[in-house]
Design an enzyme around this catalytic site. Structure first.
Site, mmCIF file in Angstrom:
data_model
loop_
_atom_site.group_PDB
_atom_site.id
_atom_site.type_symbol
_atom_site.label_atom_id
_atom_site.label_comp_id
_atom_site.label_asym_id
_atom_site.label_seq_id
_atom_site.Cartn_x
_atom_site.Cartn_y
_atom_site.Cartn_z
ATOM 1 N N HIS A 1 33.762 48.965 43.360
ATOM 2 C CA HIS A 1 32.886 47.933 42.776
ATOM 3 C C HIS A 1 33.237 46.565 43.351
ATOM 4 O O HIS A 1 34.410 46.196 43.366
ATOM 5 C CB HIS A 1 33.054 47.884 41.254
ATOM 6 N N TYR B 1 30.495 43.247 30.837
ATOM 7 C CA TYR B 1 31.298 42.769 29.709
ATOM 8 C C TYR B 1 30.401 41.823 28.911
ATOM 9 O O TYR B 1 29.998 40.781 29.429
ATOM 10 C CB TYR B 1 32.529 41.990 30.203
ATOM 11 N N PRO C 1 42.802 46.094 26.395
ATOM 12 C CA PRO C 1 42.136 46.682 27.552
ATOM 13 C C PRO C 1 41.102 45.793 28.252
ATOM 14 O O PRO C 1 40.586 46.155 29.314
ATOM 15 C CB PRO C 1 41.451 47.929 26.968
ATOM 16 N N TYR D 1 41.219 39.582 37.978
ATOM 17 C CA TYR D 1 40.620 40.892 37.709
ATOM 18 C C TYR D 1 40.927 41.878 38.839
ATOM 19 O O TYR D 1 41.297 43.026 38.580
ATOM 20 C CB TYR D 1 39.106 40.736 37.519
HETATM 21 C C1 PHB Z 1 37.068 51.977 31.143
HETATM 22 O O1 PHB Z 1 36.182 52.372 31.936
HETATM 23 O O2 PHB Z 1 37.640 52.771 30.383
HETATM 24 C C2 PHB Z 1 37.410 50.542 31.079
HETATM 25 C C3 PHB Z 1 36.850 49.668 31.995
HETATM 26 C C4 PHB Z 1 37.158 48.324 31.939
HETATM 27 C C5 PHB Z 1 38.024 47.853 30.981
HETATM 28 C C6 PHB Z 1 38.600 48.737 30.078
HETATM 29 C C7 PHB Z 1 38.294 50.077 30.113
HETATM 30 O O3 PHB Z 1 38.299 46.518 30.926
#
Ligand code: PHB
Ligand code: APR
Length: 390
Positions: free
Chosen positions: A72, A200, A292, A384
């Site tokens: 990505h 997001y 996360p 990131y």
């Molecule tokens: C996921 O795909 O599980 C995932 C992706 C991005 C994140 C956290 C989890 O910031």
């Protein structure tokens, strides 16, 4: 039983460390309390930083990641009914791969098994002894039989709930922690991808994330009460909540499908220092946890064991232990940066029940700044994709 390095835990940290050591001619034994099938199927996150991809490729475990993972070059931030793209590659020259953590685990187990590694599953009653001495040992049971493993070093890669961290005396340890007043509700869905890139979303009702696992399996999350129960969420209620939080004015819509897994995860930031005591070293979740939102958990575990493999190599090849001595200090620089980034992303995107109107306006102003200023977008992007290793 004797070995050079005893490794507790076969998560990404333990398995990768044993493989990196093997590539440098250093012997290890990995002790894991769960079964192989269990570790290979536990659903976790799935974003690999550029540096993580590079390490897996260099270690010869990147073949499936390259063919089945998805590269990505950007992510989207959604708020106020609009989506805004952060072009990671244009801003940083780097990218991420979306490839599930349990797939990384399968690749690592396969490569360790192929090398006839000492990888023991279903061990129990693990305890560490004489970690202050030059001959530490690990006692455990395997197949019901008590065993003792003597080693030069013990590495605790046994996750947040493991036993290694607690072996460091309280008097020498300091823990830093923040527990968030919300969790994430995660679902796995059989459907085609809704978006080429992760979304997001910040919304008055709370955060939502659109992620993916493969062209036919999608992973989505939405902010929830950490004490809520999966049984309270019918499929209809989940879709309705996700659609509301992802509503937008540009006609984009989340694709629905069969939900075949639901779970709720709590969120915390946590750092335990020091990450070493005598001949015991901690790596990954055993020493630190991030929420996360920044997708940093597995990447930090990989960064820790990269440092340890270099330091142990220096010890065995040159008889020097400078890099072992400075492991905590070196590792913590990256860890605290990632802690800050994960906390910041979490604060930027989540609904805080107790936020005053003033704080809500600050959050909106920060989001506007991140998408409109190249400098601010770059701060998000370079964290990131992961800062380069030093
Ligand atoms: C996921 O795909 O599980 C995932 C992706 C991005 C994140 C956290 C989890 O910031
Ligand atoms: N003895 C042996 N094994 C143990 C013990 C024990 N006493 N306690 C825990 N384990 C095992 C667990 O069963 C697990 O397989 O240690 C492993 C730890 O793995 P992870 O929790 O995955 O931790 P780590 O390798 O540091 O990876 C960090 O995983 O939890 C995610 O989000 C986190 O992505 C991050 C990454």
């Amino acid at each position: 039983m004797n070995t050079q390095v005893a490794i507790i835990g076969a998560g990404p940290a333990g398995l990768l460390l044993s493989h990196l050591l093997h590539l440098r001619g250093i012997e290890s034994v990995v002790l894991e309390s769960r079964t192989r099938a269990d570790i290979e199927s536990t659903i976790r996150a799935g974003v690999l930083e550029q540096g993580t991809m590079d390490i897996l490729n260099e270690a010869g475990v990147g073949v499936r990641m390259r063919s089945e993972g998805a590269l990505h070059h950007g992510i989207e931030l959604a708020f106020g009914g609009k989506r805004h793209r952060i072009d990671l590659s244009e801003l940083t020259g780097r990218a991420i791969t979306v490839y599930a953590q349990h797939e990384v685990i399968k690749d690592l187990v396969a490569v360790r098994v192929a090398a006839d590694a000492q990888l023991l599953f279903e061990v129990s009653d693990v305890s560490l002894h004489a970690i202050d001495s030059e001959q530490p040992s690990v006692r455990f049971k395997h197949g019901g039989e008590p065993q003792q493993l003597k080693a030069d070093f013990v590495i605790g890669c046994d996750g947040f709930h493991g036993i290694a961290r607690a072996t460091i005396p309280d008097i020498s340890r300091r823990d830093y922690q923040r527990i968030y007043p919300f969790g994430w509700f995660g679902i796995l869905v059989e459907s085609a991808q809704s978006s080429d890139e992760l979304i997001y979303a910040q919304h008055d009702r709370g955060f939502a994330l659109v992620s993916t696992r493969s062209p036919m399996v999608q992973r989505h999350y939405f902010q929830c009460d950490p004490k809520d129960e999966v049984a309270n969420w019918s499929d209809d209620r989940i879709w309705s909540e996700l659609h509301t939080r992802l509503e937008n004015r540009d006609g984009w819509k989340l694709k629905e499908g069969k939900i075949f897994q639901k779970n709720i995860i709590g969120m915390r930031s946590f750092v335990s220092t020091p990450m070493q005591h005598g001949r015991l070293f901690l790596a990954g979740d055993s020493a630190h946890i991030v929420p996360p939102t920044g997708a940093k958990g597995m990447n930090l575990a990989v960064a820790d064991v990269r440092l340890l493999s270099i330091a142990l190599d220096e010890f065995y090849k040159k008889g020097q232990q400078d890099q072992l001595d400075t492991y905590t200090e070196t590792a913590l620089k990256r860890i605290w940066r990632a802690e800050h980034f994960s906390w910041w992303m979490t604060s930027l995107l989540h609904r805080f029940e107790d936020a005053s109107p003033f704080q809500k306006e600050l959050q909106r102003a920060e989001l506007e700044y991140v998408i409109s200023s190249r400098a601010a977008s770059t701060v998000l992007a370079e964290n990131y994709v992961g800062l380069p290793f030093v």
